[in-house]
Every structure is written in structure tokens, then in C-alpha cells.
Design a protein around this motif. Structure first.
Motif, PDB file in Angstrom:
ATOM      1  N   PRO A   1       0.805  -1.279   0.142  1.00 47.23           N
ATOM      2  CA  PRO A   1       0.001   0.040   0.075  1.00 47.23           C
ATOM      3  C   PRO A   1       0.820   1.336  -0.208  1.00 47.23           C
ATOM      4  N   ALA A   2       0.284   2.093  -0.819  1.00 49.58           N
ATOM      5  CA  ALA A   2       1.164   3.549  -0.750  1.00 49.58           C
ATOM      6  C   ALA A   2       1.240   4.206   0.502  1.00 49.58           C
ATOM      7  N   GLU A   3       2.298   4.608   0.734  1.00 52.14           N
ATOM      8  CA  GLU A   3       2.400   5.232   2.168  1.00 52.14           C
ATOM      9  C   GLU A   3       1.887   6.733   2.028  1.00 52.14           C
ATOM     10  N   THR A   4       1.268   6.885   3.144  1.00 54.14           N
ATOM     11  CA  THR A   4       0.716   8.290   3.303  1.00 54.14           C
ATOM     12  C   THR A   4       1.485   9.348   3.431  1.00 54.14           C
ATOM     13  N   PRO A   5       1.566  10.175   2.731  1.00 53.95           N
ATOM     14  CA  PRO A   5       2.420  11.551   2.793  1.00 53.95           C
ATOM     15  C   PRO A   5       2.260  12.088   4.175  1.00 53.95           C
ATOM     16  N   ALA A   6       3.523  12.518   4.676  1.00 53.49           N
ATOM     17  CA  ALA A   6       3.707  13.182   6.027  1.00 53.49           C
ATOM     18  C   ALA A   6       3.081  14.723   6.019  1.00 53.49           C
ATOM     19  N   PRO A   7       2.341  15.064   6.827  1.00 54.13           N
ATOM     20  CA  PRO A   7       1.704  16.422   6.971  1.00 54.13           C
ATOM     21  C   PRO A   7       2.634  17.559   6.837  1.00 54.13           C
ATOM     22  N   LYS A   8       2.600  18.406   6.530  1.00 51.32           N
ATOM     23  CA  LYS A   8       3.480  19.459   6.380  1.00 51.32           C
ATOM     24  C   LYS A   8       3.556  20.009   7.592  1.00 51.32           C
ATOM     25  N   THR A   9       4.614  20.442   8.217  1.00 56.45           N
ATOM     26  CA  THR A   9       4.813  21.086   9.305  1.00 56.45           C
ATOM     27  C   THR A   9       5.016  22.467   9.125  1.00 56.45           C
ATOM     28  N   ARG A  10       4.279  23.236  10.040  1.00 54.01           N
ATOM     29  CA  ARG A  10       4.511  24.626   9.965  1.00 54.01           C
ATOM     30  C   ARG A  10       5.803  25.240  10.526  1.00 54.01           C
ATOM     31  N   ASP A  11       6.471  26.243   9.786  1.00 51.44           N
ATOM     32  CA  ASP A  11       7.621  26.771  10.265  1.00 51.44           C
ATOM     33  C   ASP A  11       7.575  27.703  11.344  1.00 51.44           C
TER      34      ASP A  11
END
Length: 367
Positions: free
Chosen positions: A17-27
Motif C-alpha cells: 500500500p502507498a505510504e501516506t505522505p507526512a503532513p506538512k509542518t508549520r515553520d
């Protein structure tokens, strides 16, 4: 017959199964910068009734030279990915257009109430007080493709700002003077890269930041009794309306832009880059911006600035500053965001068409 999973003696590995992309973190740096910028905005508004003091006016001028430019540069930098895609247009409508309409009406009615004005006039194209920024942001973002296409975006934006500063005939509709005169800061944010902000936070720059800000404040203190008008930093009037010849529009545009950029670099140099308790408040600066105006107008309506303690310096300045910082901090909290999200950032999925993603056959080009 050989197993269909075996090809040339190699066993096919089952598809994972395709890996779920990690959520973008705020700077954290930009959230911190947004929080401190909105704090300065609130402080500036809280200081307005105290400008009879030479000291307050000097500090006020210094702050106004960079606090909105800094906020707008950050806004431009964070708007770099706007490309007219459907989901981003939806975000522009729900996060800018709808709040503008709601708060334009709300501020019109509120200011009319506190000023005991019975007028029924309501114009959506004449932004009320704080609302100019949302309308400007809408216009700036819609023009992003132009700034990405031209060869020299910042010089071109400066030329437009200078032309506006020489045109007293521009009306108050859309606050077009502010839209054009603040435009170079937004465009500058568009062309900046992460390494530019790292350069601004270099150790040498950080050591020079406070002395430069202090010298600027002293220069403003010297200039106050010599006729320097703080309204130059509002960017809402032409040179002629400020009592200067037309060619001063060109000189002032370039000079003020240079000073504002230098002071903004000093501001960025002093902003912490790590996570702190106030970092999460950077996500709620729009809430603080839109809501704090009701408190400022309410304080003036209730004559809080006429109390005996507010007529004494520097006590009045310290009290106004402390209250402004406390109020804007509360208005940026997640609790306030949850309470006011339906009018500040409504979803409004019912208004927009759902995007249909092509199936595997279409993606492969099958008929």
C-alpha cells in the motif's frame, strides 16, 4: 504450468500500500514573526490616542515604518504557491472574500453605533478601517501570475507605487492608494527565498538589529517637531495631499521602501526561530487582526483614554501597551479560532464544485 507470479524465475513481490505522505509542518519562525507583527499592529492602534506625546509619536512612527511591511512581506512569501488552482481559489474566497464582506458590514454598523451616526450608507468598495488589508490581499494574490512572469517584479511594483504616490486624483474606492503603495512589499515577499530569511537572522545582523532600531527611534524623535508627518507610513495619500510637490512621490516611495526593508530585516533578525508558547498563536493572526478593532474602538467610545491615569506619561503608554498585548494574544488563541472560524474561515463546500479525479484507466490513457 508455472505460477503466474513467477516471471523469468523471479517471484513478484506483492504490491505494498502507498505510504501516506507526512503532513506538512508549520515553520516556527514564520508563525513567531506573524505573532509579533500582529502584536505590533495592536500596539500601534492602542497608541493612537496618545500621540500628543513626542516620545509616543516617535515610537509610533518607528513602528509604522516596518510593522505592516513586515506582515505584508511574510504574506507575500507565504502566497508564492498561489496559481489559480481550484482549491486555492476556494481558499481565497472563504479566507479573504467572505471575511471581508462579513467584517466590512460589521465594522460599518459598529463604528456607526459608537459614533452615534444614523447614516444607512454601506459601500462594499470602500473598506472600513482595518478592512483595506483583506481587499488589498485579494487584489495582490490575483496578480501573482503577473509578478511571476515579469523580469523585474520588485522595480516594476515600485514604479506603480511611485505613480500612485504622485496621483492625488485616485479615489478612496478599494483603498487603491494603499493597495499600490504597499504592493512592493508583497512582491518582495514573493521573490524571497528561505536563504534570504536565514541571512536576515545571521549573528552579525542580530547584533546590529537593536542599535539600528534605536537610532531610527531617535531620528524620529528629532524629526517630530520638525514637521515629519507620520501619515507617510500609512501609504494612503499622495505626496500632494501630504503638502509636498509631485516629485516627492518618487523620492518618498524609494526612501520609505528602503527604510522599511532595513527595519523589517532588523525585525526578522530578532524573531526567535524555535517553538515557544506563542508559536501556535501565529496561526491565528487573522482572527486577532479582524477582532481587535472592536476592542480599540470600544475603548475610545467608553472614554477609557480620558481617565486620569491615561493622561500621565509614561504610565499611559505602559498600560496601553500591556492591554493591547494581552488582548491580541487572547484573540489569536485556538479557542477564539474555534469560536469564530465559521465567519473568519468558513468551509462553504456547498458553494464549490467537487473536483473529480480521473480513475486508473483514464490516468493510463485507456479509452
Amino acid at each position: 504450468m508455472n505460477d503466474s507470479r513467477q516471471i523469468a524465475g523471479t517471484v513478484a513481490v506483492p504490491r505494498q500500500p502507498a505510504e501516506t505522505p507526512a503532513p506538512k509542518t508549520r515553520d516556527a519562525f514564520f508563525d513567531n514573526a506573524k505573532y509579533f507583527a500582529i502584536v505590533l499592529v495592536a500596539m500601534g492602534h492602542a497608541w493612537e490616542p496618545l500621540r500628543d506625546s513626542r516620545t509616543v509619536l516617535a515610537l509610533y512612527m518607528t513602528m509604522y515604518a516596518f510593522h505592516m511591511p513586515a506582515f505584508i512581506i511574510i504574506t507575500g512569501y507565504l502566497s508564492r504557491n498561489f496559481d489559480g488552482r481550484a482549491d486555492r481559489v476556494q481558499r481565497l474566497v472563504t479566507g479573504v472574500v467572505v471575511p471581508y464582506v462579513i467584517f466590512q458590514i460589521a465594522y460599518t454598523l459598529y463604528i456607526r453605533r459608537v459614533q452615534d451616526n444614523d447614516s444607512t450608507y454601506l459601500a462594499m468598495y470602500e473598506p472600513r478601517w482595518l478592512m483595506w488589508f483583506l481587499l488589498a490581499l485579494l487584489i495582490w494574490r490575483l496578480t501573482i501570475p503577473l509578478w511571476k512572469a515579469v523580469r523585474w517584479p520588485v522595480p516594476l511594483a515600485l514604479c506603480l507605487a511611485a505613480v500612485a504616490c504622485m496621483q492625488p486624483s485616485l479615489s478612496d474606492d478599494l483603498q487603491i492608494q494603499r493597495v499600490l503603495q504597499f504592493l512592493p512589499f508583497f512582491v518582495l515577499g514573493l521573490v524571497l527565498r528561505p536563504e534570504h530569511f536565514r541571512m536576515a537572522r545571521h549573528r552579525v545582523v542580530r547584533l546590529l538589529a537593536l542599535p539600528v532600531l534605536a537610532v531610527t527611534a531617535l531620528a524620529a524623535y528629532w524629526a517630530v517637531p520638525r514637521g515629519m508627518r507620520y501619515t507617510w507610513f500609512y501609504h494612503r495619500e499622495s505626496a500632494q495631499e501630504l503638502g509636498q510637490p509631485w516629485w516627492m512621490g518618487i523620492v518618498a516611495t524609494g526612501l520609505i521602501f528602503a527604510v522599511s526593508v532595513i527595519l523589517t530585516v532588523c525585525f526578522f533578525a530578532l524573531v526567535p526561530g524555535k517553538h515557544h508558547w506563542f508559536t501556535k498563536l501565529g496561526a491565528g493572526t487573522l482572527y486577532g487582526y479582524l477582532l481587535h478593532g472592536f476592542l480599540i474602538r470600544g475603548a475610545q467610545w467608553l472614554d477609557l483614554y480620558d481617565a486620569d491615569v491615561m493622561n500621565e506619561q509614561p504610565g499611559a503608554l505602559l498600560i496601553a501597551t500591556a492591554v493591547a498585548v494581552a488582548c491580541i494574544t487572547v484573540l489569536c488563541t485556538p479557542l477564539v479560532q474555534r469560536l469564530f472560524r465559521p465567519i473568519v474561515e468558513p468551509r462553504m463546500n456547498w458553494l464549490f464544485r467537487r473536483e473529480e479525479r480521473p480513475g486508473p484507466a483514464h490516468r493510463a490513457g485507456a479509452s
